[in-house]
Scaffold this active site. Sequence first.
Site, PDB file in Angstrom:
ATOM      1  N   ASN A  11       0.844  -1.188   0.000  1.00 19.55           N
ATOM      2  CA  ASN A  11       0.000   0.000   0.000  1.00 19.55           C
ATOM      3  C   ASN A  11       0.886   1.248   0.000  1.00 19.55           C
ATOM      4  O   ASN A  11       2.112   1.147   0.100  1.00 19.55           O
ATOM      5  CB  ASN A  11      -0.968  -0.038   1.188  1.00 19.55           C
ATOM      6  CG  ASN A  11      -0.263   0.155   2.513  1.00 19.55           C
ATOM      7  OD1 ASN A  11       0.945   0.013   2.623  1.00 19.55           O
ATOM      8  ND2 ASN A  11      -1.024   0.465   3.538  1.00 19.55           N
ATOM      9  N   PRO A  12       0.326   2.457  -0.141  1.00 22.35           N
ATOM     10  CA  PRO A  12       1.165   3.655  -0.331  1.00 22.35           C
ATOM     11  C   PRO A  12       2.226   3.889   0.748  1.00 22.35           C
ATOM     12  O   PRO A  12       3.292   4.432   0.444  1.00 22.35           O
ATOM     13  CB  PRO A  12       0.126   4.793  -0.348  1.00 22.35           C
ATOM     14  CG  PRO A  12      -1.105   4.160  -0.885  1.00 22.35           C
ATOM     15  CD  PRO A  12      -1.102   2.770  -0.293  1.00 22.35           C
ATOM     16  N   CYS A  13       1.965   3.514   1.989  1.00 23.88           N
ATOM     17  CA  CYS A  13       2.971   3.728   3.046  1.00 23.88           C
ATOM     18  C   CYS A  13       3.923   2.556   3.214  1.00 23.88           C
ATOM     19  O   CYS A  13       4.890   2.635   3.967  1.00 23.88           O
ATOM     20  CB  CYS A  13       2.263   4.000   4.375  1.00 23.88           C
ATOM     21  SG  CYS A  13       1.447   5.596   4.412  1.00 23.88           S
ATOM     22  N   GLY A  14       3.668   1.440   2.552  1.00 29.73           N
ATOM     23  CA  GLY A  14       4.614   0.345   2.504  1.00 29.73           C
ATOM     24  C   GLY A  14       4.493  -0.702   3.590  1.00 29.73           C
ATOM     25  O   GLY A  14       5.266  -1.654   3.612  1.00 29.73           O
ATOM     26  N   GLU A  15       3.517  -0.571   4.509  1.00 27.43           N
ATOM     27  CA  GLU A  15       3.481  -1.525   5.616  1.00 27.43           C
ATOM     28  C   GLU A  15       2.682  -2.780   5.320  1.00 27.43           C
ATOM     29  O   GLU A  15       2.762  -3.750   6.077  1.00 27.43           O
ATOM     30  CB  GLU A  15       2.910  -0.868   6.885  1.00 27.43           C
ATOM     31  CG  GLU A  15       1.453  -0.461   6.790  1.00 27.43           C
ATOM     32  CD  GLU A  15       1.262   0.963   6.332  1.00 27.43           C
ATOM     33  OE1 GLU A  15       0.127   1.465   6.386  1.00 27.43           O
ATOM     34  OE2 GLU A  15       2.258   1.580   5.934  1.00 27.43           O
ATOM     35  N   PRO A 160       3.348   3.689  10.119  1.00 25.43           N
ATOM     36  CA  PRO A 160       4.032   4.855  10.689  1.00 25.43           C
ATOM     37  C   PRO A 160       3.174   5.710  11.617  1.00 25.43           C
ATOM     38  O   PRO A 160       3.709   6.427  12.452  1.00 25.43           O
ATOM     39  CB  PRO A 160       4.466   5.649   9.454  1.00 25.43           C
ATOM     40  CG  PRO A 160       3.564   5.184   8.352  1.00 25.43           C
ATOM     41  CD  PRO A 160       3.258   3.762   8.646  1.00 25.43           C
ATOM     42  N   THR A 161       1.863   5.651  11.506  1.00 19.54           N
ATOM     43  CA  THR A 161       0.901   6.360  12.369  1.00 19.54           C
ATOM     44  C   THR A 161       1.187   7.858  12.474  1.00 19.54           C
ATOM     45  O   THR A 161       1.030   8.441  13.543  1.00 19.54           O
ATOM     46  CB  THR A 161       0.840   5.749  13.787  1.00 19.54           C
ATOM     47  OG1 THR A 161       2.041   6.044  14.509  1.00 19.54           O
ATOM     48  CG2 THR A 161       0.638   4.240  13.736  1.00 19.54           C
ATOM     49  N   GLY A 162       1.570   8.475  11.375  1.00 16.57           N
ATOM     50  CA  GLY A 162       1.906   9.898  11.432  1.00 16.57           C
ATOM     51  C   GLY A 162       0.778  10.783  11.917  1.00 16.57           C
ATOM     52  O   GLY A 162       0.916  11.494  12.925  1.00 16.57           O
ATOM     53  N   ILE A 164      -2.383   9.886  13.058  1.00 16.68           N
ATOM     54  CA  ILE A 164      -3.135   9.479  14.246  1.00 16.68           C
ATOM     55  C   ILE A 164      -2.307   9.631  15.516  1.00 16.68           C
ATOM     56  O   ILE A 164      -2.867   9.847  16.588  1.00 16.68           O
ATOM     57  CB  ILE A 164      -3.689   8.046  14.114  1.00 16.68           C
ATOM     58  CG1 ILE A 164      -2.582   7.014  13.981  1.00 16.68           C
ATOM     59  CG2 ILE A 164      -4.661   7.942  12.966  1.00 16.68           C
ATOM     60  CD1 ILE A 164      -3.099   5.584  14.018  1.00 16.68           C
TER      61      ILE A 164
END
Length: 213
Positions: A11-15, A160-162, A164
């Site tokens: 997905n876009p963030c890579g996780e 990464p939870t930037g 939230i």
Amino acid sequence: VPDTETIEAPNPCGESSLGPNDACNLGSMNVSHYVLGDTEDQGIAYALLEHDVRLAVRFLDDVIEVNPYPLPEIHAAVKANRRIGLGVMGWADTLFKLGLPYESDEALSLANRLMQFISQAAWKESECLAEHRGAFPNFHRSRYKDGPLRRNGTVTTIAPTGSISILADCSSGIEPAFALAYQHRVKQADGERVLDFFNPIVRRKLEEIRAWS
């Protein structure tokens, strides 16, 4: 479910590595809330953490049911695998509370125990949900097919939870604190909104020793 899909990209963030049209419903536990005291010996409130992890798994599984999907192909893929990704945030804050250096052996050992515990609790709840609601449709074509039924194809991930973590006022993901004080700038139509942040755990420590004014 390697027999049903080819993983080509995350997905876009890579996780989360995903097959075509699939998605993973994400959520995160603020693990710093489960620290019992200010030393490692005082430990983590594991009983409370297990209760909340299992509740979070149930919540994320419910979201799969009520979420609107933009395309029928996405709806079919998501319902077939029922991926959820429960992760953590507040890890750096946890170490601040316990007085453990981020790169220490003690911190690595605690991280291993904590995430193993979260993973096991999440799978237990997924198995419990499968007994009442049924396994995910691709279960019998999955790598889990010879084990207990599971409601979800995946249950954990580390995101990464930037955004939230900003809302939760805690450190992001499993990363070290990149700054103890910083400004978050948000561009708006009428200019720029500037939000000031100071790590709340460090601030309380400074207040305790009367070094904050």
